[in-house]
Scaffold this motif. Structure first.
Motif, PDB file in Angstrom:
ATOM      1  N   ASP A   1       1.536   6.697  11.415  1.00 40.30           N
ATOM      2  CA  ASP A   1       0.901   5.388  11.635  1.00 40.30           C
ATOM      3  C   ASP A   1       1.715   4.278  10.972  1.00 40.30           C
ATOM      4  O   ASP A   1       2.400   4.499   9.972  1.00 40.30           O
ATOM      5  CB  ASP A   1      -0.518   5.367  11.053  1.00 40.30           C
ATOM      6  CG  ASP A   1      -1.502   6.165  11.887  1.00 40.30           C
ATOM      7  OD1 ASP A   1      -1.154   6.514  13.028  1.00 40.30           O
ATOM      8  OD2 ASP A   1      -2.599   6.440  11.388  1.00 40.30           O
TER       9      ASP A   1
ATOM     10  N   THR B   1       1.958  -5.602   6.868  1.00 34.84           N
ATOM     11  CA  THR B   1       1.689  -5.789   5.437  1.00 34.84           C
ATOM     12  C   THR B   1       0.999  -7.117   5.156  1.00 34.84           C
ATOM     13  O   THR B   1       0.497  -7.321   4.053  1.00 34.84           O
ATOM     14  CB  THR B   1       2.989  -5.752   4.628  1.00 34.84           C
ATOM     15  OG1 THR B   1       3.863  -6.797   5.081  1.00 34.84           O
ATOM     16  CG2 THR B   1       3.693  -4.415   4.761  1.00 34.84           C
TER      17      THR B   1
ATOM     18  N   TYR C   1       4.163  -1.151   6.955  1.00 33.83           N
ATOM     19  CA  TYR C   1       4.123   0.023   6.083  1.00 33.83           C
ATOM     20  C   TYR C   1       3.434   1.155   6.825  1.00 33.83           C
ATOM     21  O   TYR C   1       2.846   0.953   7.896  1.00 33.83           O
ATOM     22  CB  TYR C   1       3.386  -0.285   4.774  1.00 33.83           C
ATOM     23  CG  TYR C   1       1.883  -0.435   4.903  1.00 33.83           C
ATOM     24  CD1 TYR C   1       1.022   0.584   4.488  1.00 33.83           C
ATOM     25  CD2 TYR C   1       1.312  -1.594   5.436  1.00 33.83           C
ATOM     26  CE1 TYR C   1      -0.360   0.444   4.603  1.00 33.83           C
ATOM     27  CE2 TYR C   1      -0.062  -1.738   5.544  1.00 33.83           C
ATOM     28  CZ  TYR C   1      -0.892  -0.721   5.137  1.00 33.83           C
ATOM     29  OH  TYR C   1      -2.253  -0.859   5.248  1.00 33.83           O
ATOM     30  N   SER C   2       3.507   2.337   6.245  1.00 40.92           N
ATOM     31  CA  SER C   2       2.898   3.505   6.876  1.00 40.92           C
ATOM     32  C   SER C   2       1.679   3.937   6.072  1.00 40.92           C
ATOM     33  O   SER C   2       1.814   4.556   5.013  1.00 40.92           O
ATOM     34  CB  SER C   2       3.916   4.655   6.944  1.00 40.92           C
ATOM     35  OG  SER C   2       3.321   5.804   7.518  1.00 40.92           O
ATOM     36  N   PRO C   3       0.459   3.598   6.542  1.00 38.02           N
ATOM     37  CA  PRO C   3      -0.748   3.982   5.800  1.00 38.02           C
ATOM     38  C   PRO C   3      -1.021   5.477   5.836  1.00 38.02           C
ATOM     39  O   PRO C   3      -1.702   6.003   4.962  1.00 38.02           O
ATOM     40  CB  PRO C   3      -1.853   3.204   6.509  1.00 38.02           C
ATOM     41  CG  PRO C   3      -1.329   2.933   7.874  1.00 38.02           C
ATOM     42  CD  PRO C   3       0.159   2.809   7.744  1.00 38.02           C
ATOM     43  N   SER C   4      -0.494   6.176   6.845  1.00 42.64           N
ATOM     44  CA  SER C   4      -0.625   7.628   6.934  1.00 42.64           C
ATOM     45  C   SER C   4       0.473   8.121   7.868  1.00 42.64           C
ATOM     46  O   SER C   4       1.104   7.337   8.588  1.00 42.64           O
ATOM     47  CB  SER C   4      -2.012   8.036   7.453  1.00 42.64           C
ATOM     48  OG  SER C   4      -2.268   7.460   8.725  1.00 42.64           O
TER      49      SER C   4
ATOM     50  N   PRO D   1       0.789  -1.244   0.000  1.00 44.57           N
ATOM     51  CA  PRO D   1       0.000   0.000   0.000  1.00 44.57           C
ATOM     52  C   PRO D   1       0.815   1.286   0.000  1.00 44.57           C
ATOM     53  O   PRO D   1       0.316   2.322  -0.456  1.00 44.57           O
ATOM     54  CB  PRO D   1      -0.828  -0.120   1.292  1.00 44.57           C
ATOM     55  CG  PRO D   1      -0.988  -1.592   1.493  1.00 44.57           C
ATOM     56  CD  PRO D   1       0.325  -2.186   1.056  1.00 44.57           C
ATOM     57  N   GLN D   2       2.073   1.248   0.482  1.00 44.15           N
ATOM     58  CA  GLN D   2       2.842   2.488   0.551  1.00 44.15           C
ATOM     59  C   GLN D   2       3.276   3.001  -0.814  1.00 44.15           C
ATOM     60  O   GLN D   2       3.790   4.114  -0.934  1.00 44.15           O
ATOM     61  CB  GLN D   2       4.080   2.320   1.440  1.00 44.15           C
ATOM     62  CG  GLN D   2       5.162   1.405   0.884  1.00 44.15           C
ATOM     63  CD  GLN D   2       5.110   0.028   1.489  1.00 44.15           C
ATOM     64  OE1 GLN D   2       4.019  -0.465   1.778  1.00 44.15           O
ATOM     65  NE2 GLN D   2       6.266  -0.585   1.698  1.00 44.15           N
TER      66      GLN D   2
ATOM     67  N   ASP E   1      -7.526  -0.893  -5.389  1.00 39.37           N
ATOM     68  CA  ASP E   1      -7.258  -1.511  -4.090  1.00 39.37           C
ATOM     69  C   ASP E   1      -7.574  -3.004  -4.172  1.00 39.37           C
ATOM     70  O   ASP E   1      -8.707  -3.393  -4.436  1.00 39.37           O
ATOM     71  CB  ASP E   1      -8.125  -0.841  -3.019  1.00 39.37           C
ATOM     72  CG  ASP E   1      -7.900  -1.441  -1.638  1.00 39.37           C
ATOM     73  OD1 ASP E   1      -6.784  -1.912  -1.371  1.00 39.37           O
ATOM     74  OD2 ASP E   1      -8.853  -1.455  -0.837  1.00 39.37           O
TER      75      ASP E   1
ATOM     76  N   ALA F   1       1.379  -0.220  10.102  1.00 43.60           N
ATOM     77  CA  ALA F   1       0.499  -1.388  10.084  1.00 43.60           C
ATOM     78  C   ALA F   1       1.261  -2.552   9.476  1.00 43.60           C
ATOM     79  O   ALA F   1       2.269  -2.373   8.782  1.00 43.60           O
ATOM     80  CB  ALA F   1      -0.769  -1.096   9.284  1.00 43.60           C
TER      81      ALA F   1
ATOM     82  N   PRO G   1      -4.335   0.133  12.384  1.00 40.72           N
ATOM     83  CA  PRO G   1      -2.978   0.664  12.412  1.00 40.72           C
ATOM     84  C   PRO G   1      -2.574   1.154  13.803  1.00 40.72           C
ATOM     85  O   PRO G   1      -3.425   1.382  14.665  1.00 40.72           O
ATOM     86  CB  PRO G   1      -3.028   1.825  11.412  1.00 40.72           C
ATOM     87  CG  PRO G   1      -4.225   1.569  10.556  1.00 40.72           C
ATOM     88  CD  PRO G   1      -5.204   0.895  11.461  1.00 40.72           C
TER      89      PRO G   1
END
Length: 400
Positions: free
Chosen positions: A371, A375, A365-368, A208-209, A229, A373, A334
């Motif tokens: 934050d 993978t 990974y960093s969703p925002s 997602p990153q 997605d 979470a 997250p």
């Protein structure tokens, strides 16, 4: 049931017997590759999702679609520590050799081959025992600046494909492993191709990153790419992914068994296939029952722990394992990076390099901003299990 006839074969990138819930993405890809052949551009697509959701399967399916419609295709997986240009060199050479066989494209393919020779020479890319048997073209793809040279090379490839009335589809898996300069050069190249309206189509897949990485590389990437997605399947699609392959083998699965599998796997494709595989092997007769699905749980979780999860966890150092276990102990993500730091009794600044290294290994990974979470779906569960196991060992040592 006969294990030889088991329709489920869970593995990395293996196509499932029923590609449920992904038809819209495949249809969009089919439209894009057909538009390229008539000189109409489409946005490049980047499939984003966690581990085990079927991104690689989708890329493989899209490549089949592109080939079916007459595209020449190049499919690569971006490994850690290898440059994009080095990966592309032998594959592009193969594409150009095929294009050169078309009478109308001989001159353009020759020009593209010369550009490729220039590109390989300036960056000193190795090409095994083979060689590019043309003279380099001075002043084309030879500046030594990847953001300038790769677009020029892509344009030459696109012109050769256009002259041959063909199209070229480039597919890159694990895009998150591309270096920032490589990703920026790829984006600039695709932007140039789009502006020139050349028959080149790109599909990528990554964690997602990648969307954020693309945006950081070039601000216009959000207009250049479509980011489908790829996540867990809906309950109905998840049931279809199990039911249809079973039915195709003239067997049956009870609705209660389907509900059990979908609930336990949360609809994640790789887990569905593993649970379906184990349930089939346990079942007797021609029906998978609720009892079979429940009995399959132990084997399924063991296979996931020993394979899907273990290979990822084993890549981490002891300190990195300590970090992800601290994440898992916080509950469902997250997670705030500051909360993980508090749990470990350290500062966010001191943990920054460790966090970055775990991200580079594709575990989190960093969703925002701020934050983090996991993978891999349900990765929290195995981290918690390892933590509980370590607590038992600590208790045993204290008892002794």
């Amino acid at each position: 049931m006969n294990p030889v006839r088991n329709p489920f074969a869970p593995g990395a990138g293996n196509k499932p017997p029923e590609l449920a819930g992904r038809q819209a993405i495949i249809n969009d890809a089919r439209i894009a590759v057909q538009r390229a052949l008539i000189g109409r551009s489409s946005r490049s697509q980047m499939f984003l999702g966690l581990r085990g959701v079927g991104k690689t399967v989708l890329l493989n399916e899209v490549e089949n679609v592109a080939r079916h419609h007459g595209h020449l295709t190049t499919s690569i997986e971006a490994p850690e520590g290898k440059s994009l240009g080095e990966l592309l060199l032998p594959r592009v050479h193969q594409v150009l050799r095929k294009l050169s066989s078309a009478e109308n494209a001989k001159a353009k393919a020759h020009d593209a081959m010369r550009a490729l020779r220039s590109f390989a020479s300036v960056f000193k890319f190795e090409y095994g025992d083979a060689s590019i048997a043309v003279e380099p073209e001075i002043g084309v793809a030879d500046s030594g600046d990847l953001e300038s040279d790769l677009p020029e090379l892509f344009v030459r490839i696109g012109e050769a494909a256009q002259a041959a009335a063909k199209a070229w589809t480039l597919l890159i898996d694990e895009v998150q492993y591309l270096g920032q300069k490589d990703l920026a050069a790829l984006i600039v190249s695709l932007h140039k191709i789009s502006q020139e309206n050349l028959p080149v189509v790109f599909f990528g897949a990554g964690l997602p990153q990648v969307a954020a990485l693309s945006g950081h590389s070039k601000s216009y990437s959000e207009r250049l790419f479509h980011f489908p997605d790829v996540g867990a399947l809906s309950p109905e699609d998840a049931k279809d992914a199990i039911r249809q392959p079973v039915n195709d083998e003239q067997a049956v699965i009870d609705e209660a068994a389907l509900n059990e599998i979908v609930e336990k796997t949360q609809g994640y494709p790789y887990f569905l296939r593993e649970w379906g595989h184990q349930s089939w092997n346990i079942a007797t007769g021609d029906t998978i029952t609720l009892q079979d699905a429940r009995r399959a749980e132990a084997n399924t979780l063991k296979r996931l722990d020993d394979g899907f999860f273990k290979v990822r966890f084993d890549r981490l150092t002891l300190k990195e394992r300590e970090y992800v276990i601290a994440m898992a102990k916080l509950g469902n993500g997250p997670y705030r990076s500051s909360d993980v730091a508090d749990a470990l009794g350290e500062t966010m600044q001191s943990l920054g390099p460790r966090r970055a290294q775990i991200i580079s290994k594709g575990m989190i990974y960093s969703p925002s901003h701020g934050d983090i979470a996991f993978t891999a779906p349900m990765f929290k569960n195995i981290c918690c299990a390892i933590w509980q196991q370590s607590k038992i060992f600590d208790w045993l040592e204290e008892s002794l």
